[in-house]
Write an enzyme that holds these catalytic residues in place. Structure first.
Site, PDB file in Angstrom:
ATOM      1  N   LYS A 196       0.789  -1.142  -0.003  1.00 13.87           N
ATOM      2  CA  LYS A 196       0.267   0.143   0.041  1.00 13.87           C
ATOM      3  C   LYS A 196       0.904   1.245   0.116  1.00 13.87           C
ATOM      4  CE  LYS A 196      -3.574   2.435   2.664  1.00 13.87           C
ATOM      5  NZ  LYS A 196      -4.657   2.549   3.512  1.00 13.87           N
ATOM      6  N   ARG A 206     -10.989   9.832   2.286  1.00 18.56           N
ATOM      7  CA  ARG A 206     -10.633  10.390   3.606  1.00 18.56           C
ATOM      8  C   ARG A 206     -12.020  11.550   3.498  1.00 18.56           C
ATOM      9  NH1 ARG A 206      -4.274  11.091   3.273  1.00 18.56           N
ATOM     10  NH2 ARG A 206      -3.750   8.947   3.075  1.00 18.56           N
ATOM     11  N   GLU A 239       7.488  -6.473   1.181  1.00 16.11           N
ATOM     12  CA  GLU A 239       6.160  -6.284   1.981  1.00 16.11           C
ATOM     13  C   GLU A 239       5.401  -7.424   1.757  1.00 16.11           C
ATOM     14  OE1 GLU A 239       5.248  -4.371   4.164  1.00 16.11           O
ATOM     15  OE2 GLU A 239       6.456  -2.641   4.272  1.00 16.11           O
ATOM     16  N   LYS A 254      -2.196  -1.496  -3.778  1.00 19.83           N
ATOM     17  CA  LYS A 254      -3.109  -0.151  -3.832  1.00 19.83           C
ATOM     18  C   LYS A 254      -2.350   1.034  -3.979  1.00 19.83           C
ATOM     19  CE  LYS A 254      -6.038   1.775  -0.397  1.00 19.83           C
ATOM     20  NZ  LYS A 254      -6.630   1.752   0.770  1.00 19.83           N
ATOM     21  N   SER A 280     -10.360   5.760  -4.376  1.00 17.97           N
ATOM     22  CA  SER A 280     -11.287   6.667  -4.784  1.00 17.97           C
ATOM     23  C   SER A 280     -10.848   7.793  -5.507  1.00 17.97           C
ATOM     24  CB  SER A 280     -11.566   7.283  -3.177  1.00 17.97           C
ATOM     25  OG  SER A 280     -10.253   7.777  -2.654  1.00 17.97           O
TER      26      SER A 280
HETATM   27  C1  PBG Z   1      -7.174   3.702   5.513  1.00 20.83           C
HETATM   28  C2  PBG Z   1      -7.524   3.547   4.107  1.00 20.83           C
HETATM   29  C3  PBG Z   1      -7.463   4.285   3.273  1.00 20.83           C
HETATM   30  C4  PBG Z   1      -8.085   3.671   2.090  1.00 20.83           C
HETATM   31  C5  PBG Z   1      -8.362   2.483   2.595  1.00 20.83           C
HETATM   32  N1  PBG Z   1      -8.312   2.222   3.696  1.00 20.83           N
HETATM   33  C6  PBG Z   1      -7.005   5.846   3.114  1.00 20.83           C
HETATM   34  C7  PBG Z   1      -5.607   6.000   3.683  1.00 20.83           C
HETATM   35  O1  PBG Z   1      -4.728   5.027   3.917  1.00 20.83           O
HETATM   36  O2  PBG Z   1      -5.667   7.202   4.004  1.00 20.83           O
HETATM   37  C8  PBG Z   1      -8.210   4.513   0.532  1.00 20.83           C
HETATM   38  C9  PBG Z   1      -9.176   3.882  -0.327  1.00 20.83           C
HETATM   39  C10 PBG Z   1      -9.613   4.762  -1.248  1.00 20.83           C
HETATM   40  O3  PBG Z   1      -8.931   5.723  -1.516  1.00 20.83           O
HETATM   41  O4  PBG Z   1     -10.685   4.365  -2.134  1.00 20.83           O
HETATM   42  N2  PBG Z   1      -6.524   2.807   6.334  1.00 20.83           N
END
Ligand code: PBG
Length: 329
Positions: A196, A206, A239, A254, A280
């Site tokens: 990630k 967010r 990782e 991701k 997102s």
């Molecule tokens: C946080 C989390 C995030 C997303 C999924 N879990 C955002 C972040 O790491 O700040 C993002 C998913 C998306 O942007 O669609 N644990």
């Protein structure tokens, strides 16, 4: 002599193109992210994610039935936690009657066959918007993994099939796996967000959960000390391999589109299913360009999703899952 091989023969018409197509997406490929909010009768559009909503539990039940009937049989749950329930240690996440725990039960009651995966991370519950406990300007690793293990057990007890830790603390997969085993929750799976990246594409998410890191003194303003540097490739393999060794059943890359090289690399290296998350910001970009008439929404959606599968993803988490099913006919 003119070439004996003419590649265009295999593109002459739709029938031959269908016959030789290498990658075919299907409803079975998708994991549908859902945002859950407190209240009743709430279906609130997320400003930076047009056509995507925060749902109260009653609407959640309706939604999962609809998804099920469309052939979408796996969901990934996220909750929006009211501000007054947030603190630095994510205490509310461990409430066995909390929103996530009730959401899991709601989905299972409405749709017993639906595969339920849950987001395991502190940020929606953290008063600082971080995925771990903040102390002296740092995100504390080891105490956070203990918390994540407890949170996972709570989700599993409520009926989650898989927990999906999205935090990027070191050692959390092992601590979660051990806690689940200790409780006899041997069939609860772990889908690890193993590679990630610290990405600007998470912005709209967010907004959806009101979970951005807060701008106060002695709190890091970004997640760069735990999420990965987007310049790195070997680190993603490291990782991922470590998470598999610690007990991850499924690994994930991701965001999606900018990271398909990583998806391919990991698919070639590991022997567990690989998921990709079209996040997102990727969703928002397509929506915004389509709204302006600059891109063909449906065509771009199918092209991107197919590219993710072509890159090697076995599972695609996407806000476009319903669109994809509609377009697949
Ligand atoms: C946080 C989390 C995030 C997303 C999924 N879990 C955002 C972040 O790491 O700040 C993002 C998913 C998306 O942007 O669609 N644990």
């Amino acid at each position: 002599m003119y070439p004996l091989r003419r590649n265009r023969r295999l593109r002459t018409n739709e029938s031959i193109r269908n016959l030789v197509r290498e990658t075919i997406i299907s409803p079975k490929d998708f994991l549908v992210p859902l945002f859950v909010a407190e209240g009743k009768g709430i279906k609130e559009e997320i400003a930076s994610m047009p056509d995507y909503y925060r749902l109260s539990l009653d609407y959640l039940a309706t939604e999962v039935k609809e998804l099920w009937n469309m052939g979408l049989h796996a969901v990934l749950l996220f909750v929006k936690v009211p501000d007054d329930l947030k603190d630095n240690r994510g205490t509310e996440a461990l409430n066995d009657d909390g929103l996530m725990q009730r959401a899991i039960k709601t989905v299972k009651d409405a749709c017993p066959g639906m595969l339920v995966m849950t987001d395991v991370a502190m940020d929606p519950y953290s008063s600082f918007g971080h995925d771990g406990i903040v102390e002296n300007g740092e995100i504390i690793n080891d105490e956070t993994t203990v918390f994540l293990a407890e949170m996972s057990v709570s989700h599993a007890m409520a009926g989650a099939d898989f927990v999906a830790p999205s935090d990027m603390m070191d050692g959390r997969i092992l601590s979660i796996r051990e806690a689940l085993e200790d409780e006899g929750l041997v069939n609860t799976g772990i889908m690890s967000y193993s590679a990630k990246y610290a990405s600007a594409f998470y912005g709209p998410f967010r907004d959806a959960l009101d979970s951005a890191p807060v701008d106060v003194k002695n709190v890091p303003k970004d997640k760069n000390t735990y999420q990965m540097d987007f310049a790195n490739r070997f680190e993603a393999l490291k990782e991922t391999e470590m998470d598999i060794d610690e007990g991850a059943d499924i690994v994930m890359v991701k965001p999606g589109l900018c990271y398909l090289d990583i998806v391919r690399e990991i698919r070639n290296e590991v022997d567990v299913p690989v998921a990709v998350y079209q996040v997102s910001g990727e969703y928002a970009m397509v929506k915004a360009a389509a709204e302006k008439g600059w891109l063909d929404h449906d065509a771009v959606v199918m092209e991107q999703l197919t590219a993710m599968k072509r890159a090697g993803a076995n599972i695609i988490a996407s806000y476009f899952a319903k669109d994809a099913v509609r377009l697949l006919g």
